[in-house]
Design a protein around this motif. Structure first.
Motif, PDB file in Angstrom:
ATOM      1  N   PHE A 179       0.843  -1.198   0.000  1.00 32.96           N
ATOM      2  CA  PHE A 179       0.000   0.000   0.000  1.00 32.96           C
ATOM      3  C   PHE A 179       0.874   1.244   0.000  1.00 32.96           C
ATOM      4  N   ASP A 180       0.563   2.196  -0.859  1.00 37.48           N
ATOM      5  CA  ASP A 180       1.147   3.536  -0.764  1.00 37.48           C
ATOM      6  C   ASP A 180       0.016   4.412  -0.236  1.00 37.48           C
ATOM      7  N   ILE A 181      -0.026   4.563   1.080  1.00 38.28           N
ATOM      8  CA  ILE A 181      -1.139   5.300   1.703  1.00 38.28           C
ATOM      9  C   ILE A 181      -0.603   6.287   2.728  1.00 38.28           C
ATOM     10  N   ASP A 182      -1.451   7.216   3.144  1.00 40.17           N
ATOM     11  CA  ASP A 182      -0.970   8.255   4.050  1.00 40.17           C
ATOM     12  C   ASP A 182      -1.029   7.777   5.510  1.00 40.17           C
ATOM     13  N   VAL A 183      -0.667   8.647   6.422  1.00 34.30           N
ATOM     14  CA  VAL A 183      -0.596   8.288   7.843  1.00 34.30           C
ATOM     15  C   VAL A 183      -1.961   7.875   8.409  1.00 34.30           C
ATOM     16  N   GLN A 184      -3.031   8.509   7.927  1.00 37.60           N
ATOM     17  CA  GLN A 184      -4.374   8.128   8.404  1.00 37.60           C
ATOM     18  C   GLN A 184      -4.690   6.701   7.978  1.00 37.60           C
ATOM     19  N   GLY A 185      -4.349   6.376   6.723  1.00 36.50           N
ATOM     20  CA  GLY A 185      -4.587   5.030   6.196  1.00 36.50           C
ATOM     21  C   GLY A 185      -3.790   3.995   6.972  1.00 36.50           C
ATOM     22  N   ASN A 186      -2.553   4.344   7.313  1.00 36.73           N
ATOM     23  CA  ASN A 186      -1.722   3.398   8.063  1.00 36.73           C
ATOM     24  C   ASN A 186      -2.347   3.063   9.414  1.00 36.73           C
ATOM     25  N   THR A 187      -2.924   4.089  10.065  1.00 38.11           N
ATOM     26  CA  THR A 187      -3.553   3.849  11.372  1.00 38.11           C
ATOM     27  C   THR A 187      -4.666   2.815  11.230  1.00 38.11           C
ATOM     28  N   VAL A 188      -5.501   2.978  10.202  1.00 38.35           N
ATOM     29  CA  VAL A 188      -6.636   2.063  10.030  1.00 38.35           C
ATOM     30  C   VAL A 188      -6.149   0.651   9.695  1.00 38.35           C
ATOM     31  N   VAL A 189      -5.218   0.556   8.748  1.00 37.90           N
ATOM     32  CA  VAL A 189      -4.732  -0.767   8.329  1.00 37.90           C
ATOM     33  C   VAL A 189      -4.045  -1.472   9.503  1.00 37.90           C
ATOM     34  N   THR A 190      -3.247  -0.730  10.257  1.00 42.52           N
ATOM     35  CA  THR A 190      -2.553  -1.325  11.403  1.00 42.52           C
ATOM     36  C   THR A 190      -3.557  -1.779  12.453  1.00 42.52           C
ATOM     37  N   ASN A 191      -4.613  -0.987  12.668  1.00 44.93           N
ATOM     38  CA  ASN A 191      -5.630  -1.400  13.650  1.00 44.93           C
ATOM     39  C   ASN A 191      -6.394  -2.632  13.180  1.00 44.93           C
ATOM     40  N   ARG A 192      -6.689  -2.696  11.880  1.00 44.06           N
ATOM     41  CA  ARG A 192      -7.510  -3.807  11.376  1.00 44.06           C
ATOM     42  C   ARG A 192      -6.698  -5.063  11.091  1.00 44.06           C
ATOM     43  N   LEU A 193      -5.474  -4.890  10.588  1.00 45.14           N
ATOM     44  CA  LEU A 193      -4.703  -6.055  10.110  1.00 45.14           C
ATOM     45  C   LEU A 193      -3.267  -6.023  10.634  1.00 45.14           C
ATOM     46  N   GLY A 194      -3.124  -5.502  11.843  1.00 48.39           N
ATOM     47  CA  GLY A 194      -1.790  -5.257  12.411  1.00 48.39           C
ATOM     48  C   GLY A 194      -0.879  -6.471  12.444  1.00 48.39           C
ATOM     49  N   ASP A 195      -1.466  -7.656  12.677  1.00 52.31           N
ATOM     50  CA  ASP A 195      -0.545  -8.787  12.861  1.00 52.31           C
ATOM     51  C   ASP A 195       0.050  -9.322  11.562  1.00 52.31           C
ATOM     52  N   ILE A 196      -0.420  -8.812  10.414  1.00 54.58           N
ATOM     53  CA  ILE A 196       0.258  -9.185   9.162  1.00 54.58           C
ATOM     54  C   ILE A 196       0.826  -7.952   8.448  1.00 54.58           C
ATOM     55  N   THR A 197       0.848  -6.826   9.161  1.00 49.87           N
ATOM     56  CA  THR A 197       1.278  -5.569   8.524  1.00 49.87           C
ATOM     57  C   THR A 197       2.644  -5.086   9.017  1.00 49.87           C
ATOM     58  N   THR A 198       3.476  -4.684   8.067  1.00 53.66           N
ATOM     59  CA  THR A 198       4.744  -4.016   8.381  1.00 53.66           C
ATOM     60  C   THR A 198       4.666  -2.634   7.746  1.00 53.66           C
ATOM     61  N   SER A 199       5.007  -1.613   8.516  1.00 55.70           N
ATOM     62  CA  SER A 199       4.856  -0.259   7.994  1.00 55.70           C
ATOM     63  C   SER A 199       6.203   0.460   7.879  1.00 55.70           C
ATOM     64  N   VAL A 200       6.333   1.195   6.809  1.00 58.64           N
ATOM     65  CA  VAL A 200       7.587   1.918   6.551  1.00 58.64           C
ATOM     66  C   VAL A 200       7.279   3.367   6.223  1.00 58.64           C
ATOM     67  N   PHE A 201       7.957   4.266   6.892  1.00 57.77           N
ATOM     68  CA  PHE A 201       7.829   5.685   6.560  1.00 57.77           C
ATOM     69  C   PHE A 201       9.036   6.074   5.717  1.00 57.77           C
ATOM     70  N   ILE A 202       8.776   6.626   4.544  1.00 57.51           N
ATOM     71  CA  ILE A 202       9.862   7.040   3.659  1.00 57.51           C
ATOM     72  C   ILE A 202       9.948   8.562   3.681  1.00 57.51           C
ATOM     73  N   SER A 203      11.124   9.047   4.042  1.00 63.83           N
ATOM     74  CA  SER A 203      11.286  10.498   4.192  1.00 63.83           C
ATOM     75  C   SER A 203      12.409  11.004   3.292  1.00 63.83           C
ATOM     76  N   PRO A 204      12.260  12.204   2.762  1.00 64.53           N
ATOM     77  CA  PRO A 204      13.420  12.809   2.091  1.00 64.53           C
ATOM     78  C   PRO A 204      14.389  13.258   3.180  1.00 64.53           C
ATOM     79  N   PRO A 205      15.660  13.493   2.838  1.00 63.00           N
ATOM     80  CA  PRO A 205      16.623  13.875   3.889  1.00 63.00           C
ATOM     81  C   PRO A 205      16.280  15.211   4.550  1.00 63.00           C
ATOM     82  N   THR A 206      15.772  16.162   3.785  1.00 62.68           N
ATOM     83  CA  THR A 206      15.429  17.480   4.339  1.00 62.68           C
ATOM     84  C   THR A 206      14.185  18.030   3.635  1.00 62.68           C
ATOM     85  N   LEU A 207      13.616  19.038   4.261  1.00 65.84           N
ATOM     86  CA  LEU A 207      12.430  19.677   3.681  1.00 65.84           C
ATOM     87  C   LEU A 207      12.791  20.397   2.373  1.00 65.84           C
TER      88      LEU A 207
END
Ligand code: ADP
Ligand code: 5GP
Length: 207
Positions: free
Chosen positions: A101-129
């Motif tokens: 899934f390429d989803i935002d932080v709100q989506g991650n909260t829902v997916v983790t709450n519903r399917l947390g035991d099969i979910t791994t989440s990764v936050f991808i950040s640029p080095p600076t703003l």
């Protein structure tokens, strides 16, 4: 341990952080997977195709899908609706695939709450703003006011990195891709709670 179910890999991060680019880098090295194509009301960008990057729909159609309970999760992001359809995700999980899934932080909260035991989440950040700003401008897909809104959002999104299992700072693309390959492979190995219980039960059954 025998793993029969699929697994989920959530990728989040500011628009322009490099999620799509990174995924393209690793997609052929991480085994059978299914990239969840979201539905959105946002206008199609140059270079995007309907049904490939997103399912592009009107606000009316999107709201109809919400009413019919078609989404695993949906959210309002940057002034547009985005949602993940349940059906293809279920199918892919049943087939034992890694669902990405390429989803935002709100989506991650829902997916983790519903399917947390099969979910791994990764936050991808640029080095600076400032690097994020540079990338959004270089991508040439959004107007300046949209870029400004996305930069503002990025500042908020970054505050929620601690909700994720992993953080990848996408500075050097190849190094970041190497880390994502490792995480994607590990994500498949995540064992759901019911399988752990079964395994433990077997041990209890042995005298
Ligand atoms: P996202 O999917 O997170 O919105 P993109 O993958 O579209 O971001 O990347 C945004 C822009 O940044 C693209 O023009 C891409 O080529 C560029 N980019 C991605 N990763 C890097 C990197 N590590 N270094 C420099 N530019 C990058
Ligand atoms: P973009 O318009 O740049 O493609 O995406 C904007 C934001 O929406 C990104 O943060 C992306 O991860 C998020 N997004 C895309 N699809 C979905 C979805 O189905 N659900 C949620 N919650 N966010 C999504």
């Amino acid at each position: 341990m025998n793993k029969e179910t699929g697994a989920i890999l959530v990728l989040s991060g500011p628009s322009g952080a490099g999620k799509s680019t990174l995924l393209q880098e690793v997609i052929h090295d991480i085994g059978e997977c299914y990239f969840s194509i979201s539905t959105t009301t946002r206008p199609i960008r140059d270079g995007e195709s309907n049904g490939v990057h997103y399912h592009f729909v009107s606000e009316e159609e999107f709201k109809q899908d919400i009413e019919e309970d078609m989404f695993l999760e949906h959210a309002y992001v940057h002034g547009n609706y985005y949602g993940t359809s349940i059906k293809p995700v279920k199918r892919a999980l049943k087939a034992g695939k890694l669902v990405i899934f390429d989803i935002d932080v709100q989506g991650n909260t829902v997916v983790t709450n519903r399917l947390g035991d099969i979910t791994t989440s990764v936050f991808i950040s640029p080095p600076t703003l400032s690097e994020l700003k540079k990338r959004l401008e270089a991508r040439e897909t959004d107007k300046q006011e949209v870029i400004d809104r996305r930069i503002k959002m990025a500042k908020k999104e970054i505050q929620r990195i601690s909700e994720y299992d992993f953080l990848i700072i996408n500075d050097n693309l190849q190094e970041a891709a190497d880390v994502l390959r490792i995480i994607a492979k590990a994500a498949r190995m995540k064992v759901p709670g019911n399988q752990i219980n079964e395994f433990v039960q077997k041990w209890e059954d042995i005298d």
